[in-house]
Design a protein around this motif. Structure first.
Motif, mmCIF file in Angstrom:
data_model
loop_
_atom_site.group_PDB
_atom_site.id
_atom_site.type_symbol
_atom_site.label_atom_id
_atom_site.label_comp_id
_atom_site.label_asym_id
_atom_site.label_seq_id
_atom_site.Cartn_x
_atom_site.Cartn_y
_atom_site.Cartn_z
ATOM 1 N N VAL A 24 0.679 -1.293 0.060
ATOM 2 C CA VAL A 24 -0.076 0.011 0.045
ATOM 3 C C VAL A 24 0.833 1.300 0.065
ATOM 4 C CG1 VAL A 24 -1.687 1.219 1.348
ATOM 5 C CG2 VAL A 24 -1.908 -1.133 1.043
ATOM 6 N N GLU A 25 2.095 1.172 0.976
ATOM 7 C CA GLU A 25 2.838 2.491 1.086
ATOM 8 C C GLU A 25 3.544 2.621 -0.505
ATOM 9 O OE1 GLU A 25 3.608 5.537 3.445
ATOM 10 O OE2 GLU A 25 2.071 3.966 3.576
ATOM 11 N N LEU A 48 -5.272 -11.190 -1.295
ATOM 12 C CA LEU A 48 -4.765 -10.566 -2.172
ATOM 13 C C LEU A 48 -5.684 -9.676 -3.037
ATOM 14 C CD1 LEU A 48 -1.564 -10.139 -3.210
ATOM 15 C CD2 LEU A 48 -2.519 -11.358 -5.368
ATOM 16 N N GLN A 49 -6.811 -10.370 -3.278
ATOM 17 C CA GLN A 49 -7.677 -9.805 -4.094
ATOM 18 C C GLN A 49 -8.192 -8.278 -3.571
ATOM 19 O OE1 GLN A 49 -8.735 -10.591 -7.316
ATOM 20 N NE2 GLN A 49 -10.014 -8.710 -7.342
ATOM 21 N N GLU A 54 -7.851 -2.614 -3.237
ATOM 22 C CA GLU A 54 -7.573 -1.169 -2.387
ATOM 23 C C GLU A 54 -6.657 -0.273 -3.083
ATOM 24 O OE1 GLU A 54 -5.466 -0.076 1.941
ATOM 25 O OE2 GLU A 54 -5.942 -2.105 1.456
ATOM 26 N N ILE A 55 -5.759 -0.913 -3.841
ATOM 27 C CA ILE A 55 -4.665 -0.379 -4.373
ATOM 28 C C ILE A 55 -5.424 0.362 -5.967
ATOM 29 C CG2 ILE A 55 -2.619 -0.464 -5.933
ATOM 30 C CD1 ILE A 55 -1.524 -2.479 -3.776
ATOM 31 N N TYR A 56 -6.144 -0.376 -6.540
ATOM 32 C CA TYR A 56 -6.885 0.412 -7.704
ATOM 33 C C TYR A 56 -7.522 1.447 -7.388
ATOM 34 C CZ TYR A 56 -10.061 0.369 -11.564
ATOM 35 O OH TYR A 56 -10.809 0.625 -12.821
ATOM 36 N N VAL A 57 -8.173 1.367 -6.208
ATOM 37 C CA VAL A 57 -9.085 2.645 -5.760
ATOM 38 C C VAL A 57 -8.163 3.779 -5.478
ATOM 39 C CG1 VAL A 57 -10.620 3.442 -4.154
ATOM 40 C CG2 VAL A 57 -11.116 1.343 -5.264
ATOM 41 N N MET A 58 -7.406 3.574 -4.722
ATOM 42 C CA MET A 58 -6.320 4.457 -4.168
ATOM 43 C C MET A 58 -5.500 5.012 -5.187
ATOM 44 S SD MET A 58 -3.519 3.946 -1.347
ATOM 45 C CE MET A 58 -2.497 2.848 -2.424
ATOM 46 N N CYS A 63 -1.336 2.180 -10.618
ATOM 47 C CA CYS A 63 -0.378 1.210 -10.186
ATOM 48 C C CYS A 63 -0.859 -0.072 -10.494
ATOM 49 C CB CYS A 63 -0.196 1.432 -8.731
ATOM 50 S SG CYS A 63 0.886 0.208 -8.040
ATOM 51 N N GLN A 64 -0.318 -0.841 -11.437
ATOM 52 C CA GLN A 64 -0.689 -2.072 -11.878
ATOM 53 C C GLN A 64 -0.209 -3.301 -10.848
ATOM 54 O OE1 GLN A 64 -2.799 -2.268 -14.678
ATOM 55 N NE2 GLN A 64 -2.630 -0.197 -14.333
#
Length: 262
Positions: A24-25, A48-49, A54-58, A63-64
């Motif tokens: 995340v960081e 992991l899903q 979370e990363i997609y929204v953030m 970030c792939q």
């Protein structure tokens, strides 16, 4: 701040705890690609899903994320991690070797299978992935990268029920020192992070003992247990160009636990 802008970051044991916080960081700091290793059972698959989402929204999909399941103690898993990362992104700039276990056990009656399993995951697995990623970092253009081994305060001090665990963490510190020497000529930096007591699944049962939990908290000078994101910040520093002259170092991140002897 975007300390990891345009960098490709690989993290083992990423579905929960410190590994997840590091993922995340890294995304927050501008990493454009994440290679996220996880164990691969039903539980970590779901974790992991949710991390991907979370990363997609953030990051608004800037970030792939590539997920790679597998047993880290199997050397083939490390080869798969590198292959998947290079196929997706063409290179790997940062490795966070984080996957580890700590099955607490009494020394005199400890089954040898516990020693073997702990060593295989913590030390063998770290060796395999560091070697595989270092070979990629050597061959890519531009050459180089940052390798971070997650050790522990247990590399410096003992634990009654950790006679199998502490040697593996001391081994990771030693490996990062030697790899810093071996890989410096390829512009690859190698450092270790030594977390103190961080509230994660690895010590959830141990810290369920309220008396021990309070004792551990009082031992720190900051008066609290660590959280996974307390480790993620130092990881970003070591991965970034702010640490471009830092290699062979050990960063103790423990809330002042180690120095609080009296």
């Amino acid at each position: 701040m975007t300390l990891l802008e345009n960098k490709i970051v690989c993290i083992t044991g990423s579905s929960r705890g410190i590994g997840r916080a590091c993922a995340v960081e890294s995304a927050k700091h501008g990493a454009t690609g994440l290679i996220l290793h996880y164990f691969g059972d039903q539980e970590t698959e779901a974790e992991l899903q949710s991390l991907k989402e979370e990363i997609y929204v953030m990051t608004h999909n800037h970030c792939q994320v590539v997920g790679v399941p597998g047993e880290i103690a199997d050397s083939e898993t490390s080869q798969k991690i590198v292959k998947a990362g290079v196929e997706a992104f063409g290179r790997i700039d940062v490795l966070v070797s984080n996957a580890g276990i700590c099955p607490f056990a009494e020394f005199l009656t400890m089954p040898h299978a516990i020693w073997e399993r702990t060593r295989q995951v913590n030390l063998d697995g770290s060796f395999y992935v560091v070697q595989a990623v270092a070979n990629q970092m050597k061959s890519q253009v531009p050459q180089g990268g940052s390798i971070i081994g997650l050790a522990s305060i247990s590399a410096l001090v003992g634990g009654e029920f950790q006679c199998h665990y502490t040697p593996t963490k001391a081994g990771i510190v030693s490996m990062m020192q030697s790899c810093a020497i071996a890989l410096g000529k390829y512009n690859i930096r190698c450092n270790a992070i030594l977390p103190g007591t961080i509230a994660t699944d690895i010590n959830k049962e141990d810290l369920a003992n309220e008396e021990k939990r309070e004792y551990t908290i009082k031992r720190t000078v900051l008066g609290r247990l660590g959280a996974p994101d307390d480790i993620a910040g130092p990881m970003v520093f070591l991965a970034s160009d702010l640490a471009k002259y830092v290699t062979g170092a050990q960063l103790l991140v423990d809330g002042g636990l180690f120095v609080n002897l009296q």
